[in-house]
Motif scaffolding. Sequence first.
Motif, short mmCIF file in Angstrom:
data_model
loop_
_atom_site.label_atom_id
_atom_site.label_comp_id
_atom_site.label_asym_id
_atom_site.label_seq_id
_atom_site.Cartn_x
_atom_site.Cartn_y
_atom_site.Cartn_z
N VAL A 246 9.65 6.98 3.40
CA VAL A 246 9.06 8.18 4.02
C VAL A 246 7.88 8.65 3.18
CG1 VAL A 246 9.46 10.61 4.59
CG2 VAL A 246 11.21 8.89 5.13
N LEU A 247 8.03 8.65 1.86
CA LEU A 247 6.94 9.06 0.98
C LEU A 247 5.80 8.05 1.02
CD1 LEU A 247 8.95 10.46 -2.06
CD2 LEU A 247 7.28 11.72 -0.68
N SER A 248 6.12 6.77 1.11
CA SER A 248 5.07 5.75 1.22
C SER A 248 4.21 5.99 2.45
CB SER A 248 5.69 4.35 1.29
OG SER A 248 6.32 4.01 0.07
N GLU A 249 4.84 6.37 3.54
CA GLU A 249 4.09 6.65 4.76
C GLU A 249 3.25 7.91 4.63
OE1 GLU A 249 2.29 6.78 8.25
OE2 GLU A 249 3.35 5.04 7.44
N LYS A 250 3.77 8.93 3.98
CA LYS A 250 2.98 10.14 3.77
C LYS A 250 1.76 9.85 2.90
CE LYS A 250 6.68 13.61 4.24
NZ LYS A 250 7.44 14.70 3.55
N LEU A 251 1.94 9.04 1.88
CA LEU A 251 0.82 8.65 1.02
C LEU A 251 -0.19 7.81 1.79
CD1 LEU A 251 2.98 7.77 -2.10
CD2 LEU A 251 1.16 9.48 -2.10
N ALA A 252 0.29 7.01 2.73
CA ALA A 252 -0.60 6.14 3.50
C ALA A 252 -1.64 6.93 4.29
CB ALA A 252 0.22 5.25 4.43
N GLN A 253 -1.30 8.15 4.66
CA GLN A 253 -2.26 8.97 5.40
C GLN A 253 -3.52 9.21 4.57
OE1 GLN A 253 -2.02 9.58 8.44
NE2 GLN A 253 0.15 9.38 8.94
N PHE A 254 -3.37 9.35 3.28
CA PHE A 254 -4.52 9.57 2.40
C PHE A 254 -5.37 8.29 2.28
CE2 PHE A 254 -1.53 12.85 1.35
CZ PHE A 254 -2.31 13.96 1.04
N SER A 326 -7.58 8.06 -3.37
CA SER A 326 -6.59 8.51 -2.39
C SER A 326 -5.19 8.50 -2.99
CB SER A 326 -6.63 7.62 -1.14
OG SER A 326 -6.32 6.28 -1.43
N SER A 327 -4.95 7.62 -3.96
CA SER A 327 -3.64 7.57 -4.61
C SER A 327 -3.37 8.85 -5.40
CB SER A 327 -3.56 6.37 -5.55
OG SER A 327 -3.48 5.16 -4.83
N VAL A 328 -4.33 9.25 -6.23
CA VAL A 328 -4.09 10.45 -7.05
C VAL A 328 -4.13 11.71 -6.19
CG1 VAL A 328 -4.91 9.36 -9.17
CG2 VAL A 328 -6.54 10.62 -7.75
N GLN A 329 -5.00 11.73 -5.17
CA GLN A 329 -5.04 12.90 -4.30
C GLN A 329 -3.75 13.03 -3.49
OE1 GLN A 329 -8.72 12.36 -2.07
NE2 GLN A 329 -9.85 13.65 -3.53
N GLY A 330 -3.26 11.89 -2.98
CA GLY A 330 -2.01 11.91 -2.23
C GLY A 330 -0.83 12.30 -3.10
N ALA A 331 -0.77 11.73 -4.31
CA ALA A 331 0.32 12.04 -5.21
C ALA A 331 0.31 13.52 -5.61
CB ALA A 331 0.25 11.16 -6.45
#
Length: 824
Positions: A246-254, A326-331
């Motif tokens: 679920v978190l992987s998918e939320k991060l994927a949006q970024f 996008s990784s750091v912004q999503g995290a």
Amino acid sequence: MRNIQLDQNMTSPEAFLGYPLGEWHLRHDQINFYLNELAKQSNKVSLDNAGMSHEARQQLTAVITSEDNQRNLTKILQQRSLVKQGESQQGPLIIWLAYSIHGDEASGAHAALAFSYYLAASNEPWVRELLQQAVVLITPSQNPDGFDRFSTWANNHKGQVVVTDDQHREHVQDWPTGRGNHYFADLNRDWLFLRHKESQGRVAFFHKWQPHYVGDFHEMWHNQSYFFQPGVAERVYPLTPKANQVLSEKLAQFHRQALDEAKQVYFSGQLFDDFFYGKGSTYPDINGSVGVLFEQASARGQAQASSNGVINFQTAIANQFATSISSVQGALALKSDLIEYQNNFFSHAKTDNQARSKGRLIRAYNDPVRRDELINLLTQHQIKVHYLTKSLFHSGQEYRPIDSFFVADTQAQSALLTALFDKRTEFTDPTFYDVSTWDIAAAFSLDVVPNVTPDIDLLTESPMQYHHINLSNNLTPPWPENTVALLINWQQSQASGLVHQLTQQGVQVKFAKQDFVVNNQQSKPQNFVAGSLQIPLKQTHKTIEEVRQAVWKATKDWQLEVVSVASSASVSGMDLGSDDFVTIKPINPMIISGYGTDPFEVGELWYFLDNKLSIATSLVNSERINSIELSRYSHIFMTEGSFNNMNEVSARRLGQFVQNGGVIIAQKGALNWLSKRNVLDESLQTPRYYKKLFNTDGLKFSDQAAFKAKQHIGGAIVNVNLDISHPLSFGLPKQLAVLKNKPLAFENINTPFTTAASYQDRLLSSGYMAQEYQRAFANQPAMIAERKKQGAIVGFTDNLMFRNIWLGSEKAYSNALFFIPAGL
């Protein structure tokens, strides 16, 4: 890089290099030098070191965070050490971005330098907020040796004019490629097994920081676009929490937003999976973190033509830079979710009582070294073990302190522990990007009893000293003056190294062709299996004292138990003066390498001989076999491969080598090459034969992928029965589990006494294998030794030391080295 305001006092990668980043491929020393420059120039940057590579290159990570956090790093690390104890988390978010674990996937490392500079030099509000709330760890290169091998190749073949032809040497690396490390190993398959220095340092680094999010940056085939996880939903290992995906998918949006802005096409949900925990994007998933895989189409140089147009190295760097942001912004946006996820993952740890819980009683029968190897592996994964203070009896079996230990089920790393010993054979989707199983009990050939609750008085967390003597400090050989011979049980893993060390010094060492029993110095009967070693003290070319000193040094070097006897008479079996004790000759092995051979398997053999047995080993490229003197070698290893550079002349020379007394040790594809050219008499059932077993009746066009997956053996563990009276099987158990990843087996052997092992009727131990294969392999020969006049050919249809983790079966190679052909 985006048009932003940067601190002009900071040295950019371009200023440091004197040319635009990516114009030339970086060397690893340039990366490290630049990271050191950033740390000198910015109070927001410090460095962490994950140890050295095999070729002594430092594995540096840039630790980038606010000045306040930098001053408090010691406290932050103390807080991170409490995470696995189930304590409520304090301190910043930990983000780890790791790049280029495959050395020829270079865009990630270059993007890492640009991104390190960006975070250190940027004054943007969002970056300031990020560094206040998070520690960003940036590891540009996780494979320093392979990275330098590739950068040298790419730079050596770059012209003034960019060549996009995919056949140009710049894009087609020589053997071995930069993918692997010094021993050609794929380090992105070594997170669980920890066979290599780079992996050991990297996993220690992971547990030191216990990151919340890990970005794992790779490259893929040039005809593809850009991938990020989540991968195929049906191919996630069942032990991975659903909240992870679920978190992987939320991060994927970024990531989608970042790549859409760059007009870069991408895909997710296909091709790649989240299954094998030995990879950089999946190991975090079973350790309380969220790992995300990124794959950029590879230029493998400066630019390469593809079905999607020209893949440009600069564009690849830009894409990896974009998903780093996008990784750091999503995290950061999901900070509370990531912390909650990790808290939940380890929430059970606070109330665990390991000492009184059920667990696994584990035994490596008569082999303390194999036991200690497993304990070392588990300890590196932060899995706690308990030693036995005295023997424990269970179901009529004795589990001794010298070769057994206990692991509690309920502990912080219980999920990873379960995964390591998992033996599942049923799967929702039988498609695997890598192996379908990695049962560590099978790899180490262990006796494992689950659901045991030992008496607490039998357990201790401190390593025990089991030797009767202190091997490291005692300077005088401890054996009595009446000793006539020294005996070593061949079941001990390290005995192979001792044999080579002594025979190279001219000390006579013999091996037993049968089991025997003798009285030791305490007049107690002691059993020795076939293959066990005898070193007579009275020798032609050495004095008794010279032999004693040489054996004592070797005993300490290899940490072996040696039994002294005062008589050549046996209690049962042959006496020590029998002809059934055969003198071992010194060896000088060679591995055929180069184009047409599998670099991974070549590297595994090289690692085993060089790193574990300290045997000087020649790697000789296949195209040179026709021009060198083969008689200088005692054994020639041949691995999986096509051997396209070898011809009928090569076959005749190898055949003559064997007839003159040499030994060829061949596995997998090499057997087919030898059989087709009549060097090997026995014939094989090859992949072409097995394809005929699969029926396509009633299948639709859309069933192609599933049908292909069914035909593929991605890596399953199968059972074999051994003839332990055969020299190839000396010191091994009657039953063994091996990793099979190729449809290959011998046909029924016509020559008697040739077969050393056959596949069991009940074949599958763990993992996925189609029923068609299981029926076809059952009872077929798997290990043979074919006598050829003075020499022999040893054949293994599987790689018995798969990724150097298959310690339970690697002894078969030692048997082939020291007991063949003399034992046949």
